[in-house]
Write a protein that holds these residues in place. Structure first.
Motif, short mmCIF file in Angstrom:
data_model
loop_
_atom_site.label_atom_id
_atom_site.label_comp_id
_atom_site.label_asym_id
_atom_site.label_seq_id
_atom_site.Cartn_x
_atom_site.Cartn_y
_atom_site.Cartn_z
N LEU A 194 -37.18 -12.81 57.85
CA LEU A 194 -36.58 -11.72 58.61
C LEU A 194 -35.27 -11.30 57.94
CD1 LEU A 194 -37.55 -10.49 61.40
CD2 LEU A 194 -35.58 -11.65 62.38
N THR A 195 -35.02 -9.99 57.89
CA THR A 195 -33.80 -9.47 57.30
C THR A 195 -33.01 -8.70 58.34
OG1 THR A 195 -34.64 -7.30 56.62
CG2 THR A 195 -35.11 -9.17 55.16
N ARG A 196 -31.82 -8.25 57.96
CA ARG A 196 -31.00 -7.46 58.88
C ARG A 196 -31.62 -6.10 59.18
NH1 ARG A 196 -24.78 -7.24 57.43
NH2 ARG A 196 -24.74 -6.47 59.57
N ALA A 197 -32.61 -5.70 58.39
CA ALA A 197 -33.28 -4.42 58.64
C ALA A 197 -34.43 -4.55 59.62
CB ALA A 197 -33.79 -3.84 57.32
N ASP A 198 -34.68 -5.76 60.10
CA ASP A 198 -35.82 -6.01 60.98
C ASP A 198 -35.36 -6.13 62.43
OD1 ASP A 198 -37.62 -5.99 58.80
OD2 ASP A 198 -37.07 -8.05 58.31
N VAL A 199 -36.22 -6.66 63.30
CA VAL A 199 -35.91 -6.68 64.73
C VAL A 199 -36.42 -7.96 65.37
CG1 VAL A 199 -38.04 -5.47 65.38
CG2 VAL A 199 -36.04 -5.34 66.89
N VAL A 200 -35.68 -8.44 66.36
CA VAL A 200 -36.10 -9.55 67.21
C VAL A 200 -36.36 -8.99 68.60
CG1 VAL A 200 -35.36 -11.72 68.28
CG2 VAL A 200 -34.77 -11.24 65.90
N VAL A 201 -37.42 -9.46 69.24
CA VAL A 201 -37.79 -9.03 70.59
C VAL A 201 -37.81 -10.25 71.49
CG1 VAL A 201 -39.53 -7.92 72.03
CG2 VAL A 201 -39.19 -7.14 69.68
N SER A 202 -37.06 -10.21 72.59
CA SER A 202 -37.12 -11.28 73.59
C SER A 202 -38.01 -10.82 74.73
CB SER A 202 -35.73 -11.62 74.11
OG SER A 202 -35.31 -10.67 75.08
N CYS A 203 -38.81 -11.75 75.25
CA CYS A 203 -39.67 -11.43 76.39
C CYS A 203 -39.69 -12.65 77.30
CB CYS A 203 -41.08 -11.08 75.91
SG CYS A 203 -42.20 -10.59 77.23
N GLY A 204 -38.93 -12.57 78.40
CA GLY A 204 -38.85 -13.70 79.30
C GLY A 204 -37.74 -13.50 80.31
N LEU A 245 -42.48 -0.18 73.53
CA LEU A 245 -41.96 -1.05 72.48
C LEU A 245 -42.29 -0.58 71.06
CD1 LEU A 245 -40.44 -3.63 71.72
CD2 LEU A 245 -42.62 -4.87 71.91
N PRO A 246 -43.55 -0.23 70.72
CA PRO A 246 -43.81 0.20 69.34
C PRO A 246 -42.97 1.40 68.91
CG PRO A 246 -45.86 -0.21 70.51
CD PRO A 246 -44.78 -0.24 71.54
N GLY A 247 -42.78 2.35 69.82
CA GLY A 247 -41.96 3.50 69.50
C GLY A 247 -40.50 3.15 69.29
N VAL A 248 -39.99 2.21 70.09
CA VAL A 248 -38.61 1.76 69.94
C VAL A 248 -38.43 1.11 68.56
CG1 VAL A 248 -36.91 0.06 70.74
CG2 VAL A 248 -38.16 1.46 72.40
N ILE A 249 -39.38 0.27 68.17
CA ILE A 249 -39.29 -0.42 66.89
C ILE A 249 -39.42 0.57 65.74
CG2 ILE A 249 -40.48 -2.07 65.39
CD1 ILE A 249 -41.01 -3.76 67.89
N ALA A 250 -40.32 1.54 65.88
CA ALA A 250 -40.46 2.56 64.82
C ALA A 250 -39.16 3.34 64.65
CB ALA A 250 -41.61 3.50 65.16
N ALA A 251 -38.51 3.67 65.76
CA ALA A 251 -37.26 4.43 65.69
C ALA A 251 -36.16 3.62 65.00
CB ALA A 251 -36.81 4.83 67.09
N LEU A 252 -36.23 2.29 65.10
CA LEU A 252 -35.25 1.45 64.42
C LEU A 252 -35.50 1.36 62.93
CD1 LEU A 252 -35.02 -1.58 66.93
CD2 LEU A 252 -33.38 0.29 66.63
N GLY A 253 -36.73 1.68 62.51
CA GLY A 253 -37.08 1.57 61.10
C GLY A 253 -37.34 0.14 60.65
#
Length: 368
Positions: free
Chosen positions: A93-103, A34-42
């Motif tokens: 939160l902005t459009r440059a950020d990310v939402v993560v679902s876990c469930g 997950l951290p790597g995925v989020i970093a790649a998204l910027g």
């Protein structure tokens, strides 16, 4: 669709959608990606909406707001989506950020829709934690919530940026959640996934994801081939709504799969042996194969008229059914035929077949 395997990333299946393509990683420990995925998204910050305790989640690597998911069909509502969007706004939160679902599947559906609507779309990453969500709900970009009039009637297509199917999450699932996921695996048998019975669970998940990735890549927005993924779902969704979700999604799909075999037989599309195979596969996974007691057949027919495939036919109902050319959308099925077949599926008492107390060690469906 590409498919690779590696120790760090598990089995990787790519959903090929051009600029919206994304990877699905399947295996124990892939949540650590997950951290790597989020970093790649910027992304500069994240909101994690989780049905699991915080200690089971990896860090995101960025400032994060963690919200508790309201898992379950009762919370799959427009109001819950609005409350999530308000939390996103209050956090900044902005459009440059990310939402993560876990469930589970209801969490990926609801959080995915909130991400699709907030600022007209913010990146979402799914960490599905149930067999149902890993097999099906988290992949493909369909997000939706329920209305009093029916299931999944309000939604949008919003592809995730990555899906991390960590099979380690499955170790703590109760038997009813395994059964819920097995309903989707049972229907995969009849839409091109091949024989999945007896395979280890991570291979069952990977096979289902490969099938769905190929179908979604060919028909992202349900204009044709993607309807095949709804095998068993027309009756399944109607049963969920009719029973106030006392019939869970996977159970409904299982009953709907048996019904699809019987209806195809009644229409002369398959022989008796193929119709019996539907019931045999469903029973193999310990799933119900008859209508629950007290369900009104006429009410089910009314609910099935609202199915999203219904517009394909001006007369009669529309189903995905097996046949000489394999599964296909069949419009114009007479309502009287549907009602007659449903009548043969009545049960005086609830019918279930044994589900092992620990499905991870039975029927070859072993957790990692």
């Amino acid at each position: 669709m590409t498919d690779t395997a590696g120790a760090a990333e598990g089995t990787r299946v790519d959903v090929e959608l051009g600029e919206r393509a994304y990877p699905v990683h399947i295996g124990p420990g892939v949540r650590a990606l997950l951290p790597g995925v989020i970093a790649a998204l910027g992304a500069r910050r994240a909101v994690v909406v989780s049905a699991r305790p915080p200690g089971l989640l990896p860090g995101t690597g960025v400032p994060t707001l963690t919200l508790t998911a309201r898992d379950g069909e009762a919370h799959k509502t427009p109001g819950h989506v609005a409350s999530l969007c308000r939390e996103f706004a209050q956090y900044g939160l902005t459009r440059a950020d990310v939402v993560v679902s876990c469930g589970g599947g209801t969490t990926t559906d609801t959080v995915g829709l909130a991400a699709a609507l907030y600022h007209r779309g913010v990146a979402v990453v799914h960490l599905p934690t149930t067999l149902l969500a890993q097999v099906d709900a988290s992949v493909g970009g369909k997000t939706a919530v329920n209305l009093p009039e029916g299931k999944n009637l309000m939604g949008a297509y919003w592809q995730p940026r990555a899906v991390l199917c960590d099979t380690g999450f499955l170790r703590t699932l109760p038997a009813e959640e395994w059964a819920n996921g097995y309903g989707e695996l049972a229907r995969c048998h009849f839409i091109g996934a091949g024989e999945l019975r007896g395979l280890p669970v991570h291979e069952q998940i990977a096979a289902s994801v490969r099938l769905k990735a190929a179908v979604v890549a060919a028909d992202e927005r349900d204009t044709g081939r993607r309807h095949l993924l709804n095998y068993g779902h027309t009756l399944g969704h109607a049963l969920e709504t009719a029973t106030g979700f006392a019939v869970r999604h996977g159970e409904g799909v299982a009953i709907g799969t048996v019904f699809a075999g019987l209806l195809a037989r009644a229409l002369g599309r398959v022989d008796s042996a193929r119709a019996r195979e539907h019931r045999e596969v469903v029973r193999h996974y310990g799933l119900p194969d008859r209508l629950p007691p007290g369900v009104d057949v006429a009410g089910l027919v009314t609910l099935m008229r609202r199915d999203k495939k219904a517009a394909a036919s001006c007369h009669g109902l529309t189903f995905v059914l097996d046949g000489p050319r394999g599964p296909e959308v069949v419009p114009g099925v007479p309502e009287e035929t549907v009602a007659r077949v449903l009548g043969t599926m009545r049960a005086e008492t609830a019918v279930r077949h044994p589900v092992p107390a620990d499905p991870t060690t039975a029927r070859g469906s072993r957790a990692p």
